[in-house]
Structures are given as structure tokens and as C-alpha cells.
Design an enzyme around this catalytic site. Sequence first.
Site, mmCIF file in Angstrom:
data_model
loop_
_atom_site.group_PDB
_atom_site.id
_atom_site.type_symbol
_atom_site.label_atom_id
_atom_site.label_comp_id
_atom_site.label_asym_id
_atom_site.label_seq_id
_atom_site.Cartn_x
_atom_site.Cartn_y
_atom_site.Cartn_z
ATOM 1 N N THR A 17 27.993 -14.938 51.513
ATOM 2 C CA THR A 17 28.825 -13.840 50.713
ATOM 3 C C THR A 17 29.423 -14.323 49.783
ATOM 4 O O THR A 17 30.042 -13.579 48.812
ATOM 5 C CB THR A 17 29.833 -13.099 52.045
ATOM 6 O OG1 THR A 17 30.910 -14.496 52.312
ATOM 7 C CG2 THR A 17 29.177 -12.563 53.237
ATOM 8 N N GLU A 61 29.393 21.975 40.701
ATOM 9 C CA GLU A 61 30.531 21.131 39.871
ATOM 10 C C GLU A 61 31.942 21.388 40.058
ATOM 11 O O GLU A 61 32.683 20.769 40.054
ATOM 12 C CB GLU A 61 30.165 21.273 38.449
ATOM 13 C CG GLU A 61 28.979 20.691 38.227
ATOM 14 C CD GLU A 61 28.384 21.032 36.535
ATOM 15 O OE1 GLU A 61 28.507 20.239 36.001
ATOM 16 O OE2 GLU A 61 28.025 22.122 36.280
#
Length: 1339
Positions: free
Chosen positions: A270, A1270
Site C-alpha cells: 500500500t 440534473e
Amino acid sequence: MSENKETNCLCFYVNGKKVTENNADPETMLLSYLRERLRLTGTKYGCGGGGCGACTVMVSRYQPGTKTILHYSANACLLPVCQLQGAAVTTVEGIGNTKTRVHPVQERIAKAHGSQCGFCTPGMVMSMYTLLRNKPQPNMEDITVALGGNLCRCTGYRPIVDGCKTFSPESNCCQANGNGAGCCLNGDLPPERSENEPPPQLFDQEDLLPLDPTQDLIFPPELILMAEMEPQVSQLFRGERMVWVSPVSLEELIQLKTSHPQAPLVMGNTNIGPDIKFKGAWHPIIISPTRVQELFEVTKTPQGVCFGAGCSLSVVKALLEGLVQEIPEEKTEIYRSLLQQLGNLGGQQIRNVASIGGNIVSAYPNSDLNPVFAAGNCTLNVVSKRGRREILLNKDFFVGFGKTSLKPDEIVLSVFIPVSRQGEFMRAFRQAPRKENALATVTTGMRVMFIEGSSVVKELSIYYGGVGPCTVSATKTCAAVIGRKWDEQTLSDAYTQLLDEISLSPSHPGGQVEFRRSLTLSLLFKFNLQMLHKLWEMNVIQEDLSEGVSSAIRPLPKQLQPSLQEFQAVVKGQSGDDPVGRPIMHRSAISQATGEAVYCDDIPKMDGELHLVLVTSTRPHAKILDIDISEALRVPGVVDVITSKDIPGKKFRTFTGIDEDILAQNEVSCVGHMVCAVVADNRKQAKRGAALVKIAYEDQPGPVFTVEEAIEKQSFFLPQRMIERGNVDEAFDKVDHIYEGEIRLGGQEHFYMETQSMVVVPSGEERELKVYISCQHPTYAQESIAETLGIPSNRVSCHVKRVGGAFGGKVTKTSIIACITSVAAWKTGRAVRCVLERGEDMLITGARHPVLGKHKVGFMNDGRIIAADLHYYANSGNTADESLLVIEKILLHLDNAYKVPNLRGRSVACKTNLPSNTAFRGFGVPQSMLVTENMINDVAMKLGCNAEEIREINMYKEVSLTHYKFEFDPKNLLRCWDECKEKSDYGSRRKSVAQFNQQNRWKKRGMATIPIKYGIAFSDGFLNQAASLVHIYKDGSVLVSHGGTEMGQGIHTKMQQVASRELHIPASLIHITETNTSAVPNTCPSAASFGTDANGMAVKDACEILYQRLEPVRKQNPEGTWQTWVTSAFIQRISLSATGYYRGHDLYMDWEKQEGQPYAYFTYGACCSEVEVDCLTGDYRTVRTDIVMDIGRSINPSVDIGQIEGAFIQGLGLYTMEELKFSPSGVLYTRGPSQYKIPAVCDIPLQFNVYLLSGSDNPHAIYSSKGIGEPVLFLGSSVFFAIKDAVAAARVEAGMVGPFTLNSPATPERTCLACNTPFTQKIPASKQGSFQPWALSIP
């Protein structure tokens, strides 16, 4: 090597099948191995850095010591294949599919409507599946923790959580499922419902497969035998550039580290993995000691616990949780502090693989754990060829950025964490851009020990992360406190000392200098209050904290509450076979949940296929002197480098009358400007070649980055726009008050989960190309490619099966990248694939326009706004793109819901040297209305009243004309507003908020209710058209093609519903094929919330034609079936194919006359949100959100509610957390989920209610529905204004009233500084102009 034995053979299992790999490449991650070698494409690439969870898989390993099997989720993009010896990997394909059996996790996420675009769904499924393998009956906290490492950009998370919580025993009561206002335990029924009329539900929990663990894949017995019986041998893998060594004994590990002291040790990958991938780090040798048993041993003693350095953070967390329950509380102070940090550190997938030793030695400056380890006197046991030694984790251990005092050949063997002593207390605090799964801005560990029976400090240790190049100690501050009583005077002196001791230069990397410095003080203040409370509990001091002051140490609420989704049932008498108006599951949801849904990059590789990687400018404004491709061409596998000279046709695209180069020819105008492209046999080779392209530049003077610089240099795209109603200047002379203000709104990255993707395949004859592309406007891509290659459009066919999210970001730049990819395919004669990495995508493709909005408003004492003058400056970037259309829509929506008799708006598109911004969901409306609502807010603050009162006073009340002279009736707008206030119980909750704020000094609550009036359709009339093609086959099955693209908004599902109703057949007979320019030509973009309106009418038209053709056949055989009618029609030579067409509204806008009808109708809504803000850190929680939307008669309530929730959460991100940051030289810093934070599960409102307005009609759209994709995004601003309301309450405590500036997004930094606490007041402001800031202030 141990006993001189080693092997280069790797053995593991994937979905129950054995995989043997000889000499695996150390640079190959499991994700690419699954997708390219095993053709398991259900696991998706989303970011490549472990930050989004799209690539989540389950890894299972046998533990010989305990004879148990460990299951854990992991990010395949960070998991090296070389680490998989003895592991069993399960991918989404391995748990269920549509051909055999769908797993209950897959089914429930799909049926709960938790899959829209579907790109994130396999990762969500695998995170939840892994949880169930470990805990078949999880609680809600387990579920939210499991999903914490997964991002979704579409759904808003609520339906995903709802689907997952059906596995929880907590979900069995109606209080947990939100289906009714009353509770079944009380015998209550929801209001206005009778026993015979249950409320419609989005999905039926009774119709779900039971969880049956016996059906899961068993752990391969061969791997158990291998672990038990076969001797462990070292592994060595040699790749093209790297050697991977996996030792099995500590002695061998020491020997390797002695021989290769610079070789990194990789456990969870990581840290090293992202460095290699994103920072270009290279290590010739990597040592992976994941099989060295000593690194995983855990030893408990009365003095503390010793964790092997290889233990994962999840293992550490689980063991500490057990210890906290086992041993006396006074001994667990350090353990509980570590648990506090571990709960928020990374996502579950990261914690499952990241090691405790790796976390320490990576020495990140903002490490969450290191300040706790250091303050807690923890020690490291290290080993080398010289033997073992103990190192105290203190200020001497951390010596610089990523550096420690460890010698190069030393290995951390274990970490010892002591128990706490009598009178010793410890706390950990952190502040981060997102509540969970985000690197901290500032983090701290603080430990104090008091002399027994007193408040005199015997020991004090304070460490901070995020305020220096490494973990830093406040040594002088501690020394100033030790020996003194813990009281206000002592701490006051400590604050002063701390300010002097921990200072940051104004240009410090990461910026946020004032905020970070204030956090060092406010976090110490929190520690102070907690210790005062402890001293009171111990009877050392007489007075406890007051209720108001104790709010500083009370955590923000986090428990998810039941939520409601209320919608109308279908009308009585509607046929049960008619799906319109019903909450039908997304037609691809199951295949998306099983990983079978095919996205662009899932298309199998073709013979001879090449990969394309773009080369972009590193300068913001420069002439190109030379492009040297010689070294790139020498890279093995590189086939060619494509420059503008290779383009046979038009070398530019024209948007709104302004040309944009496809590839830079003579000049670059931003960092990220595409210059050329490298094509190679595989992506790695293309990347290496791209890195070796050398471009010689001649920098041009005076690059422009901000709108202020653009204004100063008159750097604009023309035309500018202006609109006016009434006479604003005259009106200002007649008002009681005039106020001027401004607000800045930052940009927003689309962060669609699927990056820009395409495959271009030349057919080999007659200059034909097949283009498989993830885009919203396939016809535009087709036209662009044809013009670029100089061929007719009929030679190019564009195919779009589905798009993994778009939000406006897959139109213009997608077409340009497709042109480049097509030139490469044209030149090489081979198929070419281009899939952008997340960082490339964010750099190149642009974002939402940042806007500077200024307002001057004239109003009366009673709150009536008489005049308003608004200026909008949009930062368009280096090319025009769609900016001129965006600034027009900004002006068309500046009135929002308010009738201001004298209203003027001016907007301008500023040309700057940043990557060109583009369309984004809302298309300028979220910027426009934020400025308007901020103006309303300022008027309210000037008059000393709630903003909702000013909103109501100034709303449109009757049939009215907009400022562009378009007549409309606001009846449903007012209904939404009134119902929102009623449903949210606004009146009583507003009083409760006021009471809360009076009683709490350091936590404040705020509320805001926001309306919206959003115009639907394209203002350019020619775009309001659509076509369809419907075939009926002889077996009665129906194939529908239409011009809309499926991006998760459910358009294909709705088209299936339309066809089902019009043909009077079950939806199961209807298939929606890919969007294909060869089937339906001349399509318009799927945008402007108009896709269903237009394409629905086109499909309806085609189906009506076909149904009418079948009328004679039906009359001949009225008792027949659909199949018999179709067969008879064929025999009678009746055409069973029809095209449908919809000629939409004749919309227009005349900017000269300042009038027009740019929209077909309005979608209305209102939203009330309540937040709680921590004034000391700027953190907040959205406690509750209620949305009422008028969407006419919903065609599919589940799809529409999903759009509402998803848009709201995207708006919440825009207005409260998402920040694009650029360097002073115009380089985008935020290029992935580790730097750019979109909302996660932890950010959804704790109670999230959505109501669809009943009794609404809309004669202007199909089946009386309305566009909804939207509008709701802007309603996310209700959270912004609720935060501002809470901040206003905090400012009253500081003696500050009246309007104030809070720019968007209202990040914790801006929120905290605006609260103006005593601690932020202590921070001296840096003098502007005396330093170069780390990041530009955009816009």
C-alpha cells in the site's frame, strides 16, 4: 536462500480453479492478471491506487497455527501476483452468475436499485460478500465499515446500504426500513393509508433469495495440504526490470536485507505499490517477507502486547478490541487511542493488507498511528546481522519526510505497545478532508500522567502529524506544562508555547497553513477538556465541564436512521402487465452485480491490438520547438508515435465556433495539453515509450490561471453575455438597503468510475472503422473521427453498450481522444485501445467550471428584493469547449425561484492556462443558483431573519414571465416548497436548532431549505430530436435501438417500459441493443436531462406504428396471442420493422432581444437539510435531508429516486468537500482518490427522505413525466447553506453578526476558519504577496 532451495513456481486458486504460474512478473498486479490473463473482467480498474474499491476481491488463506481459514477483502490493483502463493482468490464471477445461480448479495444490491452505471457494483458486492463470509448476520456498523473503502458516483449509497442491510437482523423492523411513518410494534400504519392500501415500496424484501453459506466455494483442500504438509521454500521471480524475492525464514530475510540494504520490504504494497505506479519509483529488488512467521507473532504480557511487524492493521484492530474487553479499563488508554485512529485509517481493503510495521517505517508526515505510538512510549524491536535492539518510538526516530533512524539493513521485527499506568491518560484526534478513508490533515496523540491524587502533571507527551515533514513532538510545550497543575492558566500558556513551537511557512506543502496551525491548538483544547472531565471523575477537581463546553468532546452523530422514499402507486385499473409507473429494477442491474455486464475495456483483446498512451505538456504556456521521439521508438514493443503531422484530415475540432487542436501543433496552452501519443504492443511498453518522448519548449510570458488575471488581461472567449429585466440602475435609487458581496465556487471533477475508454478497429477494406467507445454522444464521435481521417461518416460506426458514468464529461474530450486513437489505428492498420489511467483522465479531460460570482442587491426593510445585479466569471481553461453555452445557461437560471422585478446578469468565459473545463451535470446551473441563493442569504443576514423567510417573500407566486419572457405557472414549485417544509417539520426543528445552539458552545447546528426551478431540454432547438429503430422477430421477441446512451440513468430500462406499454407485451420479450450509429443515425447527446423525453417519444412512435400495422391481424384473430399475430403478419407480408422519430420543441434564445423559449418546461423541487458542525475542526454531519421533487408522473420511481439521491450526493460533494488544487505553475495536484475526495458512505445524510410530488402532470413530455437527471444536484447546496447557518451561530459567540463570506466548497478548513473560534484568532495571517502559496486560489 534457506537450505539453498528456491522456486519460481507460483500456485494459487481463482474461483475454485488452480492457477500455476512460472516466473511471474513482479510488476504484475492481480487486477491486470485477472483481466488480461484469466479474462475475468468483472473486477474493474477505477483508480489503480486502492482508493475506490472497484477492484475488490476476496482473498482466503489457511492458517496452519489455528487451523482456520481467514477471509479478507483486498484491492486487486495493489496486490502483486507474486504474493499469492497458497491463496484462494474469489472474484465477483466466482460467487454467482446469471447462467447458474445469482448470489444473494448480487441479487439484493440489484433489486434494491443499488446499481446504476454498475461500474462500482462488483467491488461493492465483493466487500459485502467478504463480510458475510466472516459474519453472516452483520449489524449496520459492520456493513458501513465493510463498504467504507468503496466509492460510487451514481447512487448516493442509500440503496446500496438498503440492499446490504437486508442481511442484518436490525433490518427486520419497519423502523429500520423506512417504509412507513409509524411503527409496526405500536400497531401504527403510515398516515393516509388504510390496512387495504399499503404504501408502494421500491422493492419487496420477501422476494429475496436466502443467504445459504453451504453454496459458497469451499477453500481448496490442496492448499490446506500444501500449508500443512509441504515444506516452505523461498520464491524468486525475475521480471523484465525487477526481481522479487520471498523468503520463508527470518535468517534468510536478514541475509537478504544485508546483501540488499536498499531493497524495500513489501507486505501489503500500500506504500511501495503507489510509489512505483504514480511517482515512478523503481526498485531492482523487492523483498516480500509475507511468509516469515516471526513477523506475525503476537505476544501478550502484563506489561503490554507485542505485535509482529507483519500483522495487518485489521488484525491489530481486532486484537486490541479484544484486549480492551479483557483487561481493566485504566490499562487500555493507549489501546483505545489506537483503535480510535484505526477505525478511520484507510478503507477496509487497505487495513486488511497494510502492516503495522510498514505503517510505522513509511513515516508519512500525516500518519495517524505514529503520533500515538510515539506519545504512548511504544518501542520497536529491530533485527539485523548485528543482532537485535530496541528503539523507542520518539522524536529521534522520525528524522524527515519518509525517513527514520533505522539503518538500511535493519528490519522491524515487532512493535511493543505498553499498558497504561495508574493516573495515565491518552487520547488521539484527527481531522481529515473526509470523515473516513482519507489521509489526515492533522493528527495527534496526547498522553498525560498526573501525580497521584492531584492535578499536577508528572509526564506529558504530545505528538502531531501533518504539521511538518514527519511526526513532530511538542517538546517545549510539554516541558512548560510538566510540574504544574492542569488548569486554564497552564493550558493558556501551553497554547502560546505551542504556537511558537510548531510553525509552518505560508508555502508549506499541502497548504491549509492557518487551518493546520489552528488545529494543533483546538485538538489540544479538546484534550484539555477531556482531562478536566477525568480529573472531576477522580474527585481531584470540584467542577465538571458545563453542558455547553462539553459539546467540544462529544462526537458528531453517525448512526444511520430509517429513511423514506415516497412515490405514487400506479393509477387504479392499470394493467398488471403495464410496467410504466412501477419501480422496475434497472434492466442490467443483475449482470452488473455479477460482473457479466460488458464495459468498453472488457471487450476481449483483438489479434494484433495496440495500446495508446498520450503524451501531455508539462508547461502551461509555451511554444513547441521540437518533439524528439527517437528514444521512445527504441523501447521494445513500441510501434509508432502519433503527432499532429500524422492526421490526414482536419487537425482541429470546432466547438461553439472556436477551434481546438486535436494534438498540439506549435504551441501548448496548459499542463495536460495533448501533444502526441505512443502506441505499443501493451500498455506498459506504451507508458515507457511516452516517458521517453522529449519535447523542447520555449516558455511564453505571463500565463493566466485565475479569473482575476483573466480580467486584468482581458483574456476572454467571446461573446460575453448579458440579460436584464426592468431597469436595475434606477431601481437601486429606490430601495432601503444595498449590499454587495461575492462567492467563489471551485471546480468539480466528474470522477466517473470508468475512465475514458475506447477501442478502434479498422476493418481492412473500404476505409471502414468500428469504434467501441464509452461516450454520451456517439454521433459526434463518429463525425469527429470521419473529419479527422478525411473519410465520410458512413465509414465509421460508433458502438456504445453502456457507460460507466459520464455526467457530461464524455462528450467533447472523449471525441478528441477518439480522433487520436483512430489516427493511430488508421496509420498502423491495427486495432488500438486507449484507456486512460485515473490521473491522466483527471489531468486531461477538464472539470466543472469554477466561478467567481459577484452580486449587488437592493432590498426593502420587509425583505422584498427590488433589484439585483449579478456578475459571473467562469474559468473556462485553455479552450472554449462548451464554455459559451455554460455561461448562457448560467444567465438563464440566475432567477432560480424568485421574481426580482429588476434583474441583470452578466457572464463571461475566462480564457486561462488550465486544462479546459467542460460540461458537467447541471451545466452552469449549480454555479448560477449558488450565487443567487448566497445573495438571498446575505439579505437575510442583513435584516436579521432566516433566509427561508426572504425566499418565501420573493418567490414566484402566480403565472409569471421569466427574465427572458417565458411564461410559466409556479404552482408546483410552491407545492414542493410547502410540502418540503411540512415533511421536514421545518418549524419545530428550526426552534430545536436554535435551542441546541444556545446550549452548546463548540457544536452548532444549522438548517437551510432551498428551492429549484430547472429548465429541461436544449435551448438549441435542433438538438431536441431523436430516432429509434424497432424490430419484431418472428418468434415475437422485440429488439429496440434508440439514440440515447445508457450511463446508469436507466434510459434503456425506461425505453423497455415504453415499448412494453405501446406494444402491450411483457418487458421480458423486449431487448434493448447497444447504441449504434449504424442503426440509429444522427443522434443527439444524452444530456440536458432530456434523454428519456426525446428517445422515449421516438420509441413510442415506432411502437405505435408497428402496433397499428398489426391491427388488421388482431381483428382477424382477436383470441390470438402476440406470437401468433406476429407470425400471421409475417405471412401476410406486413413489415415488422419501423423507425420512430420525435421532432421536439422549437426552442430558442435570442440574446439580442433577450427573450426566448429555451426550455420545454421546468422541473421543480425543494430540499431541507440540517447539519451539525464541530466549530473546533470544521467537521460536520448531515443529520437529515428531506427532498420533495415534482417530476410529473414518474415512468420508473426507483430509477428517478435513484437519480435524485445520486445527484444530491454529487451536489453535496461539490459544495462541501471536492476540491481541485493546482500548483502555482498550473499543475493539477489532485489526480486520484487519495488527493481528491468524493462523498463516501460516511457522508450520506443520517436520515435521507425523498418524496415525489403527487398529482403532478406534464403535457410536454412522454407519459406526463419530467427530466430529473440534473436538477437535484443543486439541492446539495442546502447542506452548504445549513453549514453556513451553523457557522453564523458560531460567529455570534465571537461577537460577529451580519453577512460573511464562505466560499464553496465549505470544506472543514473554510468552515473552521469562518467559525472564528479563539484558536483560529490566535493564528497570525500571512501577508498576501509576501509568499508563493502552495496552491492557486481557483477560480
